[in-house]
Motif scaffolding. Structure first.
Motif, PDB file in Angstrom:
ATOM      1  N   ALA A 121     -26.545   6.688 -21.042  1.00  0.00           N
ATOM      2  CA  ALA A 121     -27.618   7.330 -21.806  1.00  0.00           C
ATOM      3  C   ALA A 121     -27.093   7.820 -23.153  1.00  0.00           C
ATOM      4  N   GLY A 122     -25.888   8.384 -23.170  1.00  0.00           N
ATOM      5  CA  GLY A 122     -25.283   8.825 -24.427  1.00  0.00           C
ATOM      6  C   GLY A 122     -25.038   7.659 -25.370  1.00  0.00           C
ATOM      7  N   VAL A 157     -26.660   4.822 -25.406  1.00  0.00           N
ATOM      8  CA  VAL A 157     -27.967   4.361 -25.892  1.00  0.00           C
ATOM      9  C   VAL A 157     -28.474   5.301 -26.986  1.00  0.00           C
ATOM     10  N   ALA A 158     -28.287   6.603 -26.796  1.00  0.00           N
ATOM     11  CA  ALA A 158     -28.722   7.577 -27.814  1.00  0.00           C
ATOM     12  C   ALA A 158     -27.953   7.378 -29.119  1.00  0.00           C
ATOM     13  N   VAL A 159     -26.657   7.160 -29.030  1.00  0.00           N
ATOM     14  CA  VAL A 159     -25.840   6.940 -30.239  1.00  0.00           C
ATOM     15  C   VAL A 159     -26.274   5.650 -30.933  1.00  0.00           C
ATOM     16  N   GLY A 205     -29.198   4.230 -30.765  1.00  0.00           N
ATOM     17  CA  GLY A 205     -30.524   4.475 -31.336  1.00  0.00           C
ATOM     18  C   GLY A 205     -30.438   5.258 -32.625  1.00  0.00           C
ATOM     19  N   ARG A 206     -29.568   6.254 -32.638  1.00  0.00           N
ATOM     20  CA  ARG A 206     -29.400   7.061 -33.859  1.00  0.00           C
ATOM     21  C   ARG A 206     -28.809   6.207 -34.990  1.00  0.00           C
ATOM     22  N   TRP A 207     -27.836   5.372 -34.678  1.00  0.00           N
ATOM     23  CA  TRP A 207     -27.228   4.496 -35.685  1.00  0.00           C
ATOM     24  C   TRP A 207     -28.278   3.525 -36.234  1.00  0.00           C
ATOM     25  N   THR A 263     -31.538   3.874 -36.250  1.00  0.00           N
ATOM     26  CA  THR A 263     -32.514   4.627 -37.040  1.00  0.00           C
ATOM     27  C   THR A 263     -31.951   4.941 -38.425  1.00  0.00           C
TER      28      THR A 263
END
Length: 114
Positions: A39-40, A42-44, A46-48, A50
């Motif tokens: 999950a972390g 995927v979040a990283v 996604g942030r990159w 974006t």
């Protein structure tokens, strides 16, 4: 879940029950940690993504803004040039008439004096 494996023939816990329960708990914690890591990640990601998408959008916006500014400037210059040309045409067409009127009024004044 597997309670029958943890109890002996008389219904009491077997000596290895603690080890089995601890192993099961450890496995659940390891799965939870693995899920948290995924999950972390995927979040990283996604942030990159974006961030990169936002940078691209800003570049496109700036290019369009510059292009619009150039078009507005060219339009303004074209309007000024058009007005200048119209004014010159008006002066060119009005000058002979105005000159003729001026000369005619001068003649009339001179004739009246004489």
């Amino acid at each position: 879940m597997e309670g029958h494996h943890l109890k002996g023939s008389k219904g009491e816990l077997v000596s290895s029950a603690g080890i089995i329960v601890t192993g099961f708990r450890t496995m659940l914690i390891a799965i939870a940690i693995a899920i948290a890591i995924v999950a972390g990640a995927v979040a990283v990601a996604g942030r990159w993504y974006t961030h990169k998408s936002h940078q691209q959008t800003e570049r496109v916006f700036r290019r369009k803004q510059d292009r619009d500014r150039e078009r507005a400037e060219l339009t303004r210059e074209g309007q000024v040039t058009g007005r200048y040309v119209d004014a010159i045409k008006l002066l060119a067409s009005a000058t002979p008439r105005a000159t003729r009127r001026h000369l005619q009024s001068r003649k009339n004044k001179e004739q009246q004096r004489a």
